[in-house]
Design an enzyme around this catalytic site. Sequence first.
Site, mmCIF file in Angstrom:
data_model
loop_
_atom_site.group_PDB
_atom_site.id
_atom_site.type_symbol
_atom_site.label_atom_id
_atom_site.label_comp_id
_atom_site.label_asym_id
_atom_site.label_seq_id
_atom_site.Cartn_x
_atom_site.Cartn_y
_atom_site.Cartn_z
ATOM 1 N N ASP A 112 0.861 -1.015 0.064
ATOM 2 C CA ASP A 112 -0.055 -0.047 -0.001
ATOM 3 C C ASP A 112 0.720 1.365 -0.138
ATOM 4 O O ASP A 112 2.106 1.233 0.595
ATOM 5 C CB ASP A 112 -0.992 -0.044 1.142
ATOM 6 C CG ASP A 112 -1.802 0.959 1.127
ATOM 7 O OD1 ASP A 112 -3.268 0.477 1.238
ATOM 8 O OD2 ASP A 112 -1.741 2.177 0.884
ATOM 9 N N ILE A 113 0.414 2.247 -0.671
ATOM 10 C CA ILE A 113 1.419 3.435 -0.904
ATOM 11 C C ILE A 113 1.252 4.198 0.116
ATOM 12 O O ILE A 113 2.133 5.034 0.439
ATOM 13 C CB ILE A 113 1.097 4.091 -2.371
ATOM 14 C CG1 ILE A 113 2.347 4.969 -2.807
ATOM 15 C CG2 ILE A 113 -0.128 4.822 -2.087
ATOM 16 C CD1 ILE A 113 3.368 3.956 -3.395
ATOM 17 N N HIS B 7 -6.681 -5.837 2.687
ATOM 18 C CA HIS B 7 -5.423 -5.127 3.401
ATOM 19 C C HIS B 7 -5.052 -6.040 4.421
ATOM 20 O O HIS B 7 -5.633 -6.692 5.105
ATOM 21 C CB HIS B 7 -6.006 -4.027 4.260
ATOM 22 C CG HIS B 7 -6.448 -2.763 3.547
ATOM 23 N ND1 HIS B 7 -5.842 -1.691 3.109
ATOM 24 C CD2 HIS B 7 -7.790 -2.449 3.033
ATOM 25 C CE1 HIS B 7 -6.455 -0.807 2.399
ATOM 26 N NE2 HIS B 7 -7.590 -1.341 2.378
ATOM 27 N N HIS C 148 -10.189 -5.478 -2.945
ATOM 28 C CA HIS C 148 -8.685 -5.436 -2.373
ATOM 29 C C HIS C 148 -8.629 -6.011 -0.766
ATOM 30 O O HIS C 148 -9.681 -5.617 -0.085
ATOM 31 C CB HIS C 148 -7.999 -4.458 -2.657
ATOM 32 C CG HIS C 148 -8.561 -3.205 -2.343
ATOM 33 N ND1 HIS C 148 -9.635 -2.752 -2.955
ATOM 34 C CD2 HIS C 148 -8.309 -2.406 -1.070
ATOM 35 C CE1 HIS C 148 -9.743 -1.325 -2.256
ATOM 36 N NE2 HIS C 148 -9.024 -1.176 -1.267
#
Length: 133
Positions: free
Chosen positions: A29-30, A95, A93
């Site tokens: 994750d950015i 996490h 998605h």
Amino acid sequence: MATIFTRIVEGEIPSYKIAESKDFYAFLDINPLAKGHTLVIPKKEVDYIFDVEDNLYKELFLFAKKTGKAIESVIPCKRVGIIVFGLDVPHAHIHLIPINKASDMSFESPKLSLEKEEFEEISSAIRSAFGKM
Ligand code: 5GP
């Protein structure tokens, strides 16, 4: 129009890749809550995770499990937490977040600001661990 995550899978937008298979892609994750915060996605564009077809859904979670095991072998933590929101990006998605306490999963917390070199170091270590599983 392709989702931002499809554009990542296709290499149009760069990512710190963790793992890839025919159907799935995992990348850092950015805007991570913790070092090693990873997103696992099906390559097939489906917005809502509960709309993912049953077999692909099962395989997605198995792929996430293997990814989580790789993360916990590299990042010191009590657990790798798993959470699905999908409120921002309309491409299913999962996490995966290394945690030591419940509040480490709070998306209200400030995100980490990591240098490119740190992202590269973390993704390379987890990718290597994934490859050995
Ligand atoms: P959600 O849809 O689950 O609420 O949040 C989407 C997540 O995707 C956020 O944690 C956000 O930081 C991450 N994200 C959004 N755009 C990008 C991107 O271009 N690259 C990466 N690696 N992560 C992204």
